[in-house]
Write a protein that holds these residues in place. Structure first.
Motif, short mmCIF file in Angstrom:
data_model
loop_
_atom_site.label_atom_id
_atom_site.label_comp_id
_atom_site.label_asym_id
_atom_site.label_seq_id
_atom_site.Cartn_x
_atom_site.Cartn_y
_atom_site.Cartn_z
N GLN A 30 68.37 58.73 38.36
CA GLN A 30 67.84 57.82 37.24
C GLN A 30 67.93 56.38 37.50
N LYS A 31 68.75 55.73 38.35
CA LYS A 31 68.71 54.41 38.75
C LYS A 31 67.77 54.16 39.74
N LYS A 32 67.68 55.35 40.74
CA LYS A 32 66.56 55.23 41.99
C LYS A 32 65.22 55.15 41.24
N ALA A 33 64.98 56.16 40.18
CA ALA A 33 63.70 56.07 39.67
C ALA A 33 63.34 54.89 38.65
N ALA A 34 64.39 54.25 38.23
CA ALA A 34 64.16 52.94 37.34
C ALA A 34 63.75 51.77 38.34
N GLN A 35 64.41 51.80 39.71
CA GLN A 35 64.28 50.67 40.50
C GLN A 35 62.80 51.07 41.18
N LYS A 36 62.34 52.17 41.48
CA LYS A 36 61.03 52.34 42.08
C LYS A 36 60.01 51.88 41.08
N ALA A 37 60.20 51.88 39.88
CA ALA A 37 59.16 51.75 38.74
C ALA A 37 58.97 50.31 38.88
N LEU A 38 60.04 49.10 39.09
CA LEU A 38 59.92 47.86 39.11
C LEU A 38 59.07 47.41 40.32
N VAL A 39 57.88 47.28 40.53
CA VAL A 39 57.35 46.96 41.63
C VAL A 39 56.71 45.68 41.95
N HIS A 40 56.64 44.84 40.73
CA HIS A 40 56.23 43.60 40.73
C HIS A 40 57.30 42.56 40.56
N SER A 41 57.42 41.51 41.12
CA SER A 41 58.69 40.68 41.10
C SER A 41 57.78 39.40 40.94
N CYS A 42 58.65 38.42 39.99
CA CYS A 42 58.10 37.26 39.76
C CYS A 42 58.62 36.26 40.79
N PRO A 43 57.54 35.41 41.37
CA PRO A 43 58.07 34.34 42.57
C PRO A 43 58.94 33.37 42.17
N ILE A 44 58.94 33.22 40.94
CA ILE A 44 59.87 31.84 40.47
C ILE A 44 61.18 32.25 39.93
N CYS A 45 61.31 33.32 39.20
CA CYS A 45 62.77 33.51 38.67
C CYS A 45 63.12 35.21 39.20
N ARG A 46 62.30 35.59 40.19
CA ARG A 46 62.57 37.00 40.63
C ARG A 46 63.05 38.13 39.82
N ALA A 47 62.58 37.86 38.63
CA ALA A 47 62.33 39.22 37.64
C ALA A 47 61.59 40.25 37.97
N GLN A 48 61.80 41.26 37.67
CA GLN A 48 61.14 42.52 38.29
C GLN A 48 60.41 43.01 36.89
N MET A 49 59.22 43.61 37.21
CA MET A 49 58.46 44.00 36.02
C MET A 49 57.66 45.41 36.57
N PRO A 50 57.32 46.28 35.52
CA PRO A 50 56.99 47.51 36.14
C PRO A 50 55.34 47.71 36.40
N ASP A 51 54.70 46.84 35.70
CA ASP A 51 53.21 46.94 35.76
C ASP A 51 52.58 45.37 35.81
N PRO A 52 51.57 45.16 36.16
CA PRO A 52 50.78 43.92 36.13
C PRO A 52 50.50 43.40 34.98
N LYS A 53 50.24 44.05 33.88
CA LYS A 53 50.12 43.39 32.48
C LYS A 53 51.39 42.79 32.00
N THR A 54 52.38 43.43 32.03
CA THR A 54 53.66 42.93 31.78
C THR A 54 54.07 41.66 32.50
N PHE A 55 53.77 41.81 33.88
CA PHE A 55 54.15 40.56 34.77
C PHE A 55 53.31 39.27 34.28
#
Length: 75
Positions: A30-55
């Motif tokens: 489950q942790k691996k699947a959740a980590q795979k879903a977080l594909v977008h990363s904020c260049p400023i705060c390094r927060a990870q998001m699952p899709d571009p809209k949320t990003f």
């Protein structure tokens, strides 16, 4: 006496569920699947998001003074 039989069945089901939840593979997968879903990363705060809209929403709300990255301009 019917309730006694139901009680035994209920306990068996609960034990089976508890045993399946104890397996580390299930949690690890489950942790691996959740980590795979977080594909977008904020260049400023390094927060990870699952899709571009949320990003884009994150970037507009958390970093309003910064310029929007190229990858978010067409979203």
């Amino acid at each position: 006496m019917a309730r006694g039989h139901q009680k035994i069945q209920s306990q068996a089901r609960a034990q089976k569920k508890a045993d399946s939840m104890k397996k580390p593979n299930n949690l690890h997968e489950q942790k691996k699947a959740a980590q795979k879903a977080l594909v977008h990363s904020c260049p400023i705060c390094r927060a990870q998001m699952p899709d571009p809209k949320t990003f884009k929403q994150h970037f507009e709300n958390k970093h309003p003074k910064e310029a929007l990255p190229e990858e978010l301009k067409d979203v």
